[in-house]
Design an enzyme around this catalytic site. Structure first.
Site, PDB file in Angstrom:
ATOM      1  N   ASP A  64      24.530   5.982 -24.551  1.00 48.92           N
ATOM      2  CA  ASP A  64      24.331   5.884 -23.106  1.00 48.92           C
ATOM      3  C   ASP A  64      23.386   7.007 -22.702  1.00 48.92           C
ATOM      4  O   ASP A  64      23.508   8.127 -23.202  1.00 48.92           O
ATOM      5  CB  ASP A  64      25.662   6.001 -22.348  1.00 48.92           C
ATOM      6  CG  ASP A  64      25.504   5.532 -20.917  1.00 48.92           C
ATOM      7  OD1 ASP A  64      24.965   4.426 -20.707  1.00 48.92           O
ATOM      8  OD2 ASP A  64      25.896   6.258 -19.986  1.00 48.92           O
TER       9      ASP A  64
ATOM     10  N   HIS B 249      15.123  12.462 -25.831  1.00 44.61           N
ATOM     11  CA  HIS B 249      16.572  12.617 -25.851  1.00 44.61           C
ATOM     12  C   HIS B 249      17.222  11.658 -26.846  1.00 44.61           C
ATOM     13  O   HIS B 249      18.052  12.034 -27.654  1.00 44.61           O
ATOM     14  CB  HIS B 249      17.117  12.377 -24.439  1.00 44.61           C
ATOM     15  CG  HIS B 249      16.565  11.137 -23.773  1.00 44.61           C
ATOM     16  ND1 HIS B 249      15.232  10.830 -23.763  1.00 44.61           N
ATOM     17  CD2 HIS B 249      17.175  10.113 -23.130  1.00 44.61           C
ATOM     18  CE1 HIS B 249      15.045   9.684 -23.126  1.00 44.61           C
ATOM     19  NE2 HIS B 249      16.209   9.222 -22.746  1.00 44.61           N
TER      20      HIS B 249
ATOM     21  N   PHE C 253       9.358   2.999 -20.072  1.00 42.82           N
ATOM     22  CA  PHE C 253      10.190   2.216 -19.156  1.00 42.82           C
ATOM     23  C   PHE C 253      10.941   3.197 -18.254  1.00 42.82           C
ATOM     24  O   PHE C 253      10.782   4.422 -18.365  1.00 42.82           O
ATOM     25  CB  PHE C 253      11.182   1.336 -19.944  1.00 42.82           C
ATOM     26  CG  PHE C 253      12.295   2.121 -20.586  1.00 42.82           C
ATOM     27  CD1 PHE C 253      12.065   2.865 -21.725  1.00 42.82           C
ATOM     28  CD2 PHE C 253      13.582   2.149 -20.030  1.00 42.82           C
ATOM     29  CE1 PHE C 253      13.086   3.603 -22.318  1.00 42.82           C
ATOM     30  CE2 PHE C 253      14.606   2.883 -20.616  1.00 42.82           C
ATOM     31  CZ  PHE C 253      14.354   3.617 -21.763  1.00 42.82           C
ATOM     32  N   GLY C 254      11.785   2.663 -17.392  1.00 35.91           N
ATOM     33  CA  GLY C 254      12.635   3.507 -16.548  1.00 35.91           C
ATOM     34  C   GLY C 254      11.840   4.532 -15.759  1.00 35.91           C
ATOM     35  O   GLY C 254      10.853   4.204 -15.092  1.00 35.91           O
ATOM     36  N   TYR C 255      12.239   5.779 -15.858  1.00 35.72           N
ATOM     37  CA  TYR C 255      11.634   6.857 -15.073  1.00 35.72           C
ATOM     38  C   TYR C 255      10.457   7.525 -15.794  1.00 35.72           C
ATOM     39  O   TYR C 255       9.983   8.580 -15.340  1.00 35.72           O
ATOM     40  CB  TYR C 255      12.712   7.908 -14.750  1.00 35.72           C
ATOM     41  CG  TYR C 255      13.849   7.375 -13.905  1.00 35.72           C
ATOM     42  CD1 TYR C 255      13.808   7.440 -12.518  1.00 35.72           C
ATOM     43  CD2 TYR C 255      14.964   6.778 -14.498  1.00 35.72           C
ATOM     44  CE1 TYR C 255      14.849   6.938 -11.739  1.00 35.72           C
ATOM     45  CE2 TYR C 255      16.007   6.274 -13.740  1.00 35.72           C
ATOM     46  CZ  TYR C 255      15.939   6.356 -12.360  1.00 35.72           C
ATOM     47  OH  TYR C 255      16.969   5.855 -11.596  1.00 35.72           O
TER      48      TYR C 255
ATOM     49  N   ALA D  86      16.327  -4.791 -28.644  1.00 38.93           N
ATOM     50  CA  ALA D  86      15.615  -5.028 -29.904  1.00 38.93           C
ATOM     51  C   ALA D  86      14.897  -3.765 -30.390  1.00 38.93           C
ATOM     52  O   ALA D  86      14.888  -3.475 -31.590  1.00 38.93           O
ATOM     53  CB  ALA D  86      14.621  -6.170 -29.723  1.00 38.93           C
ATOM     54  N   HIS D  87      14.325  -3.038 -29.455  1.00 38.07           N
ATOM     55  CA  HIS D  87      13.575  -1.840 -29.845  1.00 38.07           C
ATOM     56  C   HIS D  87      14.497  -0.781 -30.445  1.00 38.07           C
ATOM     57  O   HIS D  87      14.206  -0.190 -31.482  1.00 38.07           O
ATOM     58  CB  HIS D  87      12.818  -1.280 -28.639  1.00 38.07           C
ATOM     59  CG  HIS D  87      12.154   0.022 -28.928  1.00 38.07           C
ATOM     60  ND1 HIS D  87      10.964   0.092 -29.617  1.00 38.07           N
ATOM     61  CD2 HIS D  87      12.526   1.292 -28.678  1.00 38.07           C
ATOM     62  CE1 HIS D  87      10.629   1.356 -29.765  1.00 38.07           C
ATOM     63  NE2 HIS D  87      11.556   2.120 -29.198  1.00 38.07           N
TER      64      HIS D  87
HETATM   65  P1  IMP Z   1      20.328   3.337 -21.395  1.00 36.77           P
HETATM   66  O1  IMP Z   1      21.710   3.893 -21.412  1.00 36.77           O
HETATM   67  O2  IMP Z   1      19.498   3.752 -22.578  1.00 36.77           O
HETATM   68  O3  IMP Z   1      20.295   1.854 -21.166  1.00 36.77           O
HETATM   69  O4  IMP Z   1      19.585   3.996 -20.124  1.00 36.77           O
HETATM   70  C1  IMP Z   1      20.088   3.858 -18.804  1.00 36.77           C
HETATM   71  C2  IMP Z   1      18.989   4.103 -17.783  1.00 36.77           C
HETATM   72  O5  IMP Z   1      18.521   5.465 -17.858  1.00 36.77           O
HETATM   73  C3  IMP Z   1      17.729   3.254 -17.986  1.00 36.77           C
HETATM   74  O6  IMP Z   1      17.865   2.008 -17.345  1.00 36.77           O
HETATM   75  C4  IMP Z   1      16.647   4.129 -17.353  1.00 36.77           C
HETATM   76  O7  IMP Z   1      16.647   3.979 -15.948  1.00 36.77           O
HETATM   77  C5  IMP Z   1      17.118   5.536 -17.677  1.00 36.77           C
HETATM   78  N1  IMP Z   1      16.530   6.002 -18.954  1.00 36.77           N
HETATM   79  C6  IMP Z   1      17.196   6.214 -20.129  1.00 36.77           C
HETATM   80  N2  IMP Z   1      16.342   6.602 -21.088  1.00 36.77           N
HETATM   81  C7  IMP Z   1      15.115   6.639 -20.510  1.00 36.77           C
HETATM   82  C8  IMP Z   1      13.809   6.969 -21.013  1.00 36.77           C
HETATM   83  O8  IMP Z   1      13.604   7.280 -22.195  1.00 36.77           O
HETATM   84  N3  IMP Z   1      12.804   6.898 -20.117  1.00 36.77           N
HETATM   85  C9  IMP Z   1      12.984   6.544 -18.833  1.00 36.77           C
HETATM   86  N4  IMP Z   1      14.161   6.204 -18.321  1.00 36.77           N
HETATM   87  C10 IMP Z   1      15.231   6.263 -19.151  1.00 36.77           C
END
Ligand code: IMP
Length: 200
Positions: free
Chosen positions: A69, A183, A155-157, A11-12
């Protein structure tokens, strides 16, 4: 108005894209077009995975589409976690029940104990399949991995990544600052520039 599918249900991300392209394109999500399946992401690179998703929509729904991705690349680990960013713990045989982001970060920090080279970058690749042609838009943000988690945002890292030129992590900097330099923002800005330039 031309329809363009964004191969995502996040959604974001959708809101962000619609605010940029909404005046010119009818941006539809996977749910909007009735795509309920989890599109396979089996590529070795961000580019392959993004293309896989965009092509899937084109092939199965006949609609032009873009997909993204993303992931983290750590220099001292030869570019890991890379395309395994979302499932890095599982890839390393660590069971994940909940708090997946937390466990992924623990695995990464464990691998970097004693490592002096903390250089890392977040990468996004957007693949656009439009009128029979494929275009790619890349965005990166360089930074470093610190030794402990800091901050509650993002979120994530985000809690362990400090972008170059800053002292705070992405999780401490907040969305406004992050979205100005991330990015994803950089890749999406290139996509928007291309689409606006081409179809004004
Ligand atoms: P997605 O392809 O945007 O779903 O990202 C895949 C994975 O990369 C996520 O589940 C996070 O673990 C990591 N990731 C991608 N973008 C970010 C970010 O902006 N901050 C932190 N982790 C990220």
């Amino acid at each position: 108005m031309k329809t363009l599918v964004f191969a995502s249900n996040n959604a974001h991300k959708l809101e962000e894209i619609r605010s940029i392209l909404g005046g010119r394109f009818d941006v539809k999500s996977l749910k909007d077009i009735g795509c309920e399946v989890e599109i396979p992401e089996t590529g070795a690179t961000f580019r392959e995975n993004a293309l896989q998703k965009a092509q899937y929509v084109k092939e199965h729904f006949g609609l032009d589409c873009f997909a993204d991705d993303s992931g983290l690349e750590v220099e001292a680990l030869g570019g890991e976690p890379g395309v395994y960013s979302a499932r890095y713990a599982a890839k390393n045989g660590v069971a994940v029940h909940d708090n997946k982001d937390d466990v992924n970060m623990d695995v990464l920090l464990g691998k970097l104990v004693g490592e002096e080279n903390r250089k890392a970058r977040f990468c996004t690749c957007v693949a656009l399949v439009y009128e029979g042609e494929t275009h790619y838009f890349d965005g990166t943000v360089e930074g470093r991995i610190i030794t402990e988690k800091r901050g509650k945002g993002g979120f994530g890292y985000d809690p362990i990544f400090v972008p170059d030129g800053y002292e705070q992590t992405f999780a401490e900097l907040g969305n406004e600052v992050k979205n100005g330099i991330s990015h994803r923002a950089r890749a999406v800005a290139k996509l928007a520039k291309f689409l606006k330039g081409d179809f004004q």
